[in-house]
Design a protein around this motif. Structure first.
Motif, PDB file in Angstrom:
ATOM      1  N   THR A  85       9.332 -66.244 -30.080  1.00 23.69           N
ATOM      2  CA  THR A  85      10.929 -65.609 -30.311  1.00 23.69           C
ATOM      3  C   THR A  85      11.378 -65.228 -28.884  1.00 23.69           C
ATOM      4  O   THR A  85      10.707 -64.553 -28.198  1.00 23.69           O
ATOM      5  N   GLN A  86      12.452 -65.670 -28.731  1.00 21.48           N
ATOM      6  CA  GLN A  86      13.320 -65.037 -27.628  1.00 21.48           C
ATOM      7  C   GLN A  86      14.000 -63.669 -28.009  1.00 21.48           C
ATOM      8  O   GLN A  86      14.137 -62.967 -27.051  1.00 21.48           O
ATOM      9  N   ASN A  87      13.778 -63.380 -29.100  1.00 20.87           N
ATOM     10  CA  ASN A  87      14.747 -62.143 -29.602  1.00 20.87           C
ATOM     11  C   ASN A  87      13.479 -60.819 -29.334  1.00 20.87           C
ATOM     12  O   ASN A  87      12.374 -60.907 -29.353  1.00 20.87           O
ATOM     13  N   VAL A  88      14.199 -59.769 -29.359  1.00 23.58           N
ATOM     14  CA  VAL A  88      13.403 -58.456 -28.939  1.00 23.58           C
ATOM     15  C   VAL A  88      13.304 -57.956 -30.277  1.00 23.58           C
ATOM     16  O   VAL A  88      12.899 -56.563 -30.172  1.00 23.58           O
ATOM     17  N   ASP A  89      14.014 -58.195 -31.206  1.00 18.98           N
ATOM     18  CA  ASP A  89      13.892 -57.368 -32.721  1.00 18.98           C
ATOM     19  C   ASP A  89      12.577 -57.762 -33.407  1.00 18.98           C
ATOM     20  O   ASP A  89      11.729 -58.530 -32.790  1.00 18.98           O
ATOM     21  N   LYS A  98       2.777 -63.545 -39.448  1.00 18.11           N
ATOM     22  CA  LYS A  98       1.586 -63.060 -39.136  1.00 18.11           C
ATOM     23  C   LYS A  98       1.309 -63.392 -37.514  1.00 18.11           C
ATOM     24  O   LYS A  98       0.588 -62.661 -36.920  1.00 18.11           O
ATOM     25  N   GLN A  99       2.045 -64.447 -36.942  1.00 15.99           N
ATOM     26  CA  GLN A  99       1.764 -64.567 -35.615  1.00 15.99           C
ATOM     27  C   GLN A  99       2.887 -64.774 -35.010  1.00 15.99           C
ATOM     28  O   GLN A  99       3.795 -65.827 -35.281  1.00 15.99           O
ATOM     29  N   VAL A 100       3.195 -63.912 -34.209  1.00 13.68           N
ATOM     30  CA  VAL A 100       4.593 -63.872 -33.479  1.00 13.68           C
ATOM     31  C   VAL A 100       4.322 -63.351 -32.166  1.00 13.68           C
ATOM     32  O   VAL A 100       3.706 -62.602 -31.850  1.00 13.68           O
ATOM     33  N   LEU A 101       4.894 -64.232 -30.977  1.00 12.31           N
ATOM     34  CA  LEU A 101       4.672 -63.871 -29.833  1.00 12.31           C
ATOM     35  C   LEU A 101       6.190 -63.804 -29.367  1.00 12.31           C
ATOM     36  O   LEU A 101       7.178 -64.913 -29.272  1.00 12.31           O
ATOM     37  N   HIS A 102       6.472 -62.499 -28.506  1.00 10.60           N
ATOM     38  CA  HIS A 102       7.586 -62.174 -27.843  1.00 10.60           C
ATOM     39  C   HIS A 102       7.941 -62.718 -26.705  1.00 10.60           C
ATOM     40  O   HIS A 102       7.235 -61.864 -25.614  1.00 10.60           O
ATOM     41  N   LEU A 103       8.486 -63.641 -26.187  1.00 17.34           N
ATOM     42  CA  LEU A 103       8.679 -64.048 -24.798  1.00 17.34           C
ATOM     43  C   LEU A 103       9.612 -62.854 -24.056  1.00 17.34           C
ATOM     44  O   LEU A 103       9.139 -62.778 -22.729  1.00 17.34           O
ATOM     45  N   HIS A 104      10.313 -62.206 -24.544  1.00 13.24           N
ATOM     46  CA  HIS A 104      11.352 -61.431 -23.600  1.00 13.24           C
ATOM     47  C   HIS A 104      11.085 -59.933 -24.042  1.00 13.24           C
ATOM     48  O   HIS A 104      11.928 -59.189 -23.819  1.00 13.24           O
TER      49      HIS A 104
END
Length: 231
Positions: A85-89, A98-104
């Motif tokens: 995700t590009q999101n910061v929320d 279960k598997q989330v990578l935050h780009l930003h």
């Protein structure tokens, strides 16, 4: 189990009440983005920057995941689902993904202004004088304009393993995130969900465009995946 890699942007959180990144006039909540999302802006007016993110953080704590977030969790019953995700929320996590990578970066985390690896969970307002255990001022754990995207290589590795790529609520016009689609294996099915899609079928092979908002679009995605028997 097939691997679905899902790239999400501001459009998936919009239905939860979180505004998209910037308005049509290029301003972000009335600010020039460089004033509130760059090292230079932080150096020039740290109080403004901290207050800006305090307001965003407070808003985030008042909203909830929407049906699109929940639908992506449902996909985990039949697929290995990895979200980039590009999101910061944190709405994906709150929905149960279960598997989330935050780009930003992440709005509910802060980090040392000296040591990028010193990251803390943070739900309160952040003000000047709030310091890390080493005594250095804390800042939002957000990737600002001009900064490296530390998770980009991890994201490339994930996309390169995709059996199916899904893009939701992002224009795929902002780099380096937009470059991720270039790493998907050849002939991988791509589903693009957006009410105003910024791509067309001539640009990519095996592209299916779902011209709808994220909640309704992910409903249609689930139906399509079931109907084409890709499980």
């Amino acid at each position: 189990m097939k691997k679905i890699v899902i790239l999400t942007g501001a459009g998936i959180s919009a239905e939860s009440g979180i505004k998209t990144f910037r308005d049509a006039d290029g301003l972000w909540e009335g600010h020039d983005v460089m004033e509130v999302a760059s090292l230079e802006g932080f150096a020039n007016n740290p109080e403004l920057v901290l207050d800006f993110y305090n307001q965003r953080r407070r808003q985030l704590l008042t909203v909830s995941p929407n049906k699109a977030h929940v639908n992506l969790v449902e996909l985990e019953q039949d697929f290995d689902v990895q979200i980039i995700t590009q999101n910061v929320d944190d709405l994906h996590e709150r929905a149960g993904s279960k598997q989330v990578l935050h780009l930003h970066g992440e709005l509910l985390k802060v980090k040392s202004t000296v040591d990028d690896n010193l990251v803390l969970d943070w739900k309160e307002d952040l003000v000047l004088g709030d310091v890390c255990p080493e005594g250095n001022q804390l800042r939002p754990d957000i990737v600002w304009f001009g900064e490296m995207v530390p998770m980009l290589e991890n994201a490339v590795d994930i996309v390169a393993q995709a059996d199916i790529l899904v893009i939701i609520g992002t224009s795929m016009q902002v780099y380096p995130a937009a470059s991720l689609i270039d790493y998907v294996p050849e002939n991988t099915p791509i589903y693009f969900i957006d009410p105003k899609p910024a791509v067309n079928k001539s640009q990519f092979e095996n592209l299916t465009i779902i011209e709808d908002v994220a909640s309704a679009g992910t409903d249609k995605l689930i139906d399509l995946l079931n109907n084409v028997n890709v499980i």
